[in-house]
Scaffold this motif. Structure first.
Motif, PDB file in Angstrom:
ATOM      1  N   GLN A 246       0.909  -0.658  -0.371  1.00 46.06           N
ATOM      2  CA  GLN A 246       0.003   0.120  -0.177  1.00 46.06           C
ATOM      3  C   GLN A 246       0.816   1.045  -0.248  1.00 46.06           C
ATOM      4  O   GLN A 246       1.607   1.173   0.604  1.00 46.06           O
ATOM      5  N   VAL A 247       0.519   2.391  -0.639  1.00 50.02           N
ATOM      6  CA  VAL A 247       1.050   3.911  -0.676  1.00 50.02           C
ATOM      7  C   VAL A 247       1.599   4.290   0.456  1.00 50.02           C
ATOM      8  O   VAL A 247       1.037   3.918   1.581  1.00 50.02           O
ATOM      9  N   GLY A 248       2.704   4.986   0.447  1.00 50.62           N
ATOM     10  CA  GLY A 248       3.085   5.944   1.867  1.00 50.62           C
ATOM     11  C   GLY A 248       2.770   6.886   0.942  1.00 50.62           C
ATOM     12  O   GLY A 248       2.496   7.955  -0.166  1.00 50.62           O
ATOM     13  N   CYS A 249       2.770   7.582   3.162  1.00 48.95           N
ATOM     14  CA  CYS A 249       2.812   9.138   2.586  1.00 48.95           C
ATOM     15  C   CYS A 249       3.852   9.562   3.750  1.00 48.95           C
ATOM     16  O   CYS A 249       4.252   9.033   4.724  1.00 48.95           O
ATOM     17  N   ASP A 250       4.565  10.911   3.233  1.00 47.18           N
ATOM     18  CA  ASP A 250       5.504  11.841   4.251  1.00 47.18           C
ATOM     19  C   ASP A 250       5.240  12.855   4.873  1.00 47.18           C
ATOM     20  O   ASP A 250       5.418  13.610   5.463  1.00 47.18           O
ATOM     21  N   LYS A 251       3.403  12.447   4.789  1.00 48.27           N
ATOM     22  CA  LYS A 251       2.798  13.613   5.356  1.00 48.27           C
ATOM     23  C   LYS A 251       3.182  14.947   4.963  1.00 48.27           C
ATOM     24  O   LYS A 251       2.874  16.198   6.099  1.00 48.27           O
ATOM     25  N   ARG A 252       3.851  15.563   4.023  1.00 45.13           N
ATOM     26  CA  ARG A 252       3.874  17.176   3.982  1.00 45.13           C
ATOM     27  C   ARG A 252       2.830  17.444   2.846  1.00 45.13           C
ATOM     28  O   ARG A 252       1.738  16.871   1.626  1.00 45.13           O
ATOM     29  N   VAL A 253       3.228  18.599   2.968  1.00 47.43           N
ATOM     30  CA  VAL A 253       1.875  18.942   2.046  1.00 47.43           C
ATOM     31  C   VAL A 253       1.857  18.863   0.115  1.00 47.43           C
ATOM     32  O   VAL A 253       0.961  18.646  -0.519  1.00 47.43           O
ATOM     33  N   GLU A 254       3.088  18.892  -0.102  1.00 47.36           N
ATOM     34  CA  GLU A 254       3.751  18.752  -1.135  1.00 47.36           C
ATOM     35  C   GLU A 254       3.325  17.762  -2.220  1.00 47.36           C
ATOM     36  O   GLU A 254       2.219  17.495  -2.297  1.00 47.36           O
ATOM     37  N   THR A 255       3.695  16.934  -1.026  1.00 48.12           N
ATOM     38  CA  THR A 255       2.680  15.202  -1.508  1.00 48.12           C
ATOM     39  C   THR A 255       1.295  14.898  -1.532  1.00 48.12           C
ATOM     40  O   THR A 255       0.589  14.314  -2.315  1.00 48.12           O
ATOM     41  N   CYS A 256       0.482  15.684  -0.420  1.00 43.42           N
ATOM     42  CA  CYS A 256      -0.705  15.311  -0.539  1.00 43.42           C
ATOM     43  C   CYS A 256      -1.031  15.901  -1.683  1.00 43.42           C
ATOM     44  O   CYS A 256      -1.788  15.417  -2.142  1.00 43.42           O
ATOM     45  N   ARG A 257      -0.756  17.538  -2.258  1.00 45.40           N
ATOM     46  CA  ARG A 257      -1.162  17.996  -2.692  1.00 45.40           C
ATOM     47  C   ARG A 257      -0.639  17.384  -4.297  1.00 45.40           C
ATOM     48  O   ARG A 257      -2.348  17.357  -5.481  1.00 45.40           O
ATOM     49  N   LEU A 258       0.434  17.107  -4.856  1.00 42.75           N
ATOM     50  CA  LEU A 258       0.439  16.624  -6.205  1.00 42.75           C
ATOM     51  C   LEU A 258       0.470  14.972  -6.404  1.00 42.75           C
ATOM     52  O   LEU A 258       0.414  14.159  -6.526  1.00 42.75           O
ATOM     53  N   LYS A 259       0.572  14.417  -5.042  1.00 41.70           N
ATOM     54  CA  LYS A 259       0.635  12.909  -5.115  1.00 41.70           C
ATOM     55  C   LYS A 259      -1.244  12.208  -4.635  1.00 41.70           C
ATOM     56  O   LYS A 259      -1.265  11.344  -5.517  1.00 41.70           O
ATOM     57  N   PHE A 260      -1.347  12.247  -4.111  1.00 43.93           N
ATOM     58  CA  PHE A 260      -2.923  12.345  -3.896  1.00 43.93           C
ATOM     59  C   PHE A 260      -3.765  13.151  -4.086  1.00 43.93           C
ATOM     60  O   PHE A 260      -5.193  12.765  -4.540  1.00 43.93           O
ATOM     61  N   LEU A 261      -3.647  14.583  -4.876  1.00 47.29           N
ATOM     62  CA  LEU A 261      -4.889  15.073  -5.244  1.00 47.29           C
ATOM     63  C   LEU A 261      -5.856  15.508  -4.221  1.00 47.29           C
ATOM     64  O   LEU A 261      -6.747  15.395  -4.592  1.00 47.29           O
ATOM     65  N   ASN A 262      -5.463  15.582  -3.050  1.00 47.56           N
ATOM     66  CA  ASN A 262      -6.307  15.374  -1.695  1.00 47.56           C
ATOM     67  C   ASN A 262      -5.987  16.919  -0.541  1.00 47.56           C
ATOM     68  O   ASN A 262      -5.925  17.023   0.904  1.00 47.56           O
ATOM     69  N   TYR A 263      -5.264  17.973  -1.759  1.00 50.85           N
ATOM     70  CA  TYR A 263      -4.985  18.740  -0.936  1.00 50.85           C
ATOM     71  C   TYR A 263      -6.093  19.784   0.242  1.00 50.85           C
ATOM     72  O   TYR A 263      -5.994  20.492   1.379  1.00 50.85           O
ATOM     73  N   GLU A 264      -7.447  19.446  -0.130  1.00 50.33           N
ATOM     74  CA  GLU A 264      -8.831  19.796   0.618  1.00 50.33           C
ATOM     75  C   GLU A 264      -8.966  19.331   2.315  1.00 50.33           C
ATOM     76  O   GLU A 264      -9.586  20.018   3.377  1.00 50.33           O
ATOM     77  N   ASN A 265      -8.362  18.346   2.022  1.00 51.85           N
ATOM     78  CA  ASN A 265      -8.798  17.274   3.567  1.00 51.85           C
ATOM     79  C   ASN A 265      -6.371  16.825   3.893  1.00 51.85           C
ATOM     80  O   ASN A 265      -6.881  16.387   4.968  1.00 51.85           O
ATOM     81  N   TYR A 266      -5.955  18.031   3.472  1.00 48.67           N
ATOM     82  CA  TYR A 266      -4.608  18.648   4.097  1.00 48.67           C
ATOM     83  C   TYR A 266      -5.245  18.861   6.168  1.00 48.67           C
ATOM     84  O   TYR A 266      -5.853  19.887   5.711  1.00 48.67           O
ATOM     85  N   ARG A 267      -4.153  18.155   7.120  1.00 49.62           N
ATOM     86  CA  ARG A 267      -5.277  18.133   8.057  1.00 49.62           C
ATOM     87  C   ARG A 267      -2.967  19.087   8.676  1.00 49.62           C
ATOM     88  O   ARG A 267      -3.981  18.428   9.943  1.00 49.62           O
ATOM     89  N   GLY A 268      -2.766  19.300   8.060  1.00 56.46           N
ATOM     90  CA  GLY A 268      -2.269  19.661   9.109  1.00 56.46           C
ATOM     91  C   GLY A 268      -1.833  20.874   8.858  1.00 56.46           C
ATOM     92  O   GLY A 268      -2.695  22.102   7.932  1.00 56.46           O
ATOM     93  N   PHE A 269      -1.037  22.446   9.214  1.00 54.37           N
ATOM     94  CA  PHE A 269      -0.837  23.681   9.349  1.00 54.37           C
ATOM     95  C   PHE A 269       0.527  24.366   8.854  1.00 54.37           C
ATOM     96  O   PHE A 269       1.258  24.772   8.938  1.00 54.37           O
ATOM     97  N   PRO A 270       0.932  24.339   6.948  1.00 50.16           N
ATOM     98  CA  PRO A 270       1.647  24.656   6.850  1.00 50.16           C
ATOM     99  C   PRO A 270       2.428  25.773   6.616  1.00 50.16           C
ATOM    100  O   PRO A 270       3.310  25.594   6.203  1.00 50.16           O
ATOM    101  N   HIS A 271       1.318  26.775   6.816  1.00 48.05           N
ATOM    102  CA  HIS A 271       2.435  28.419   6.433  1.00 48.05           C
ATOM    103  C   HIS A 271       2.394  28.392   8.379  1.00 48.05           C
ATOM    104  O   HIS A 271       2.558  29.433   8.574  1.00 48.05           O
ATOM    105  N   ILE A 272       2.243  27.334   9.317  1.00 41.86           N
ATOM    106  CA  ILE A 272       2.417  28.371  10.602  1.00 41.86           C
ATOM    107  C   ILE A 272       3.658  28.580  10.437  1.00 41.86           C
ATOM    108  O   ILE A 272       4.224  27.974  10.469  1.00 41.86           O
ATOM    109  N   PRO A 273       3.997  29.880  11.143  1.00 43.80           N
ATOM    110  CA  PRO A 273       5.200  30.534  11.204  1.00 43.80           C
ATOM    111  C   PRO A 273       6.279  29.857  12.184  1.00 43.80           C
ATOM    112  O   PRO A 273       5.861  28.700  13.657  1.00 43.80           O
TER     113      PRO A 273
END
Length: 295
Positions: A246-273
């Motif tokens: 089964q496929v893996g995910c490294d939890k990065r926003v780029e992976t969610c957006r490009l590999k899984f096309l699932n950016y709307e369900n990303y559960r992190g805060f990529p822009h937190i300072p």
């Protein structure tokens, strides 16, 4: 749980026909039953075997949120609990339920304990299993953390990715295996390199059936694919055994957006300072207008 009135009446007679029964439900779905009675019993769809030699030790229970605990001791046998299954980890976190049962009428019974198997010690033909009450999970940290990386589990309801889709999983036959930890497959290049890194490898047949490990690396060498896991499987995998990757995910926003096309369900805060930005201060000659946190 309250004692059934008819069972309570039986206990108060002073001449009882009671025994203990235990069921063990492993993570692979196998359910085993044991009893200290001199004959097999059956209820709830489980056959409780008397010939296994399984016996409980003292059970400590409290009325508060303290963890109930006990131990079970038994003899390793080919038709019940085996040393091979224990070493393979098939009993790790298995669910254990204990009853006090009227063996002359099994409908009269009382559930005394339900919990999980913790540490198992085995050797010299016998084993000792630590039993932890359900309150043990309250000792685990709860809640979510504000962080850049995603905190969802790949494929769960918060992530929404369907891991059964052919894009994200595939069944293959084991070919070349080294130390139950490195797997080489020929003519297996339909996925890009690293596709299964951080994913899972689950064995579907053979001696290691039901066991699962996490993928450390996924490399392409020509048309061959070499997959290494973080730990070796605790049962032998041989050529021809069926494996689910089964496929893996490294939890990065780029992976969610490009590999899984699932950016709307990303559960992190990529822009937190980060801490450096939060603790920065104006410096003469620098651009102190604030600017952008990300490009």
């Amino acid at each position: 749980m309250a004692v059934l009135p008819e069972f309570e009446a039986h206990l108060k007679t002073g001449t009882t026909t009671v025994c203990r029964c235990w069921s063990v439900e492993r993570c692979d779905g196998v359910v085993l039953g044991f009893t200290d009675h001199d004959g097999d019993l059956s209820f709830g769809g489980v056959q409780f075997m008397a010939r296994t030699g399984l016996a409980p030790k003292s059970l400590q229970q409290t009325t508060g949120l303290s963890v109930d605990n006990s131990e079970a001791i038994g003899i390793l046998s080919d038709d019940a609990v085996t040393d091979v299954d224990i070493q393979a980890g098939r009993y790790d976190k298995a669910v254990v339920t204990a009853w006090l049962v009227n063996w002359s009428n099994v409908a009269q019974r009382h559930k005394q304990f339900k919990g999980l198997i913790g540490e198992i010690n085995h050797g010299k033909g016998q084993f000792t299993a630590e039993l932890r009450g359900l309150a043990d999970v309250l000792n685990q940290p709860q809640g979510q953390v504000y962080q850049k990386s995603c905190n969802a589990v790949l494929g769960d309801a918060r992530c929404s990715i369907d891991l059964t889709h052919p894009t994200y999983s595939i069944q293959v036959l084991a070919e070349e295996i080294k130390e139950n930890q490195t797997f080489t497959f020929s003519d297996f290049d339909q996925f890009e390199a690293g596709w299964f890194t951080h994913g899972t490898l689950r064995v579907l047949s053979g001696a290691a059936k039901g066991l699962c490990v996490h993928v450390k690396s996924d490399l392409l060498m020509g048309s061959a694919r070499v997959i290494a896991t973080w730990e070796e499987l605790r049962a032998d995998v041989v050529t021809g055994d069926q494996i689910l990757l089964q496929v893996g995910c490294d939890k990065r926003v780029e992976t969610c957006r490009l590999k899984f096309l699932n950016y709307e369900n990303y559960r992190g805060f990529p822009h937190i300072p980060g801490e450096d930005w939060m603790l920065s201060y104006p410096v003469q000659g620098d651009d102190n207008s604030g600017g952008k946190l990300s490009q």
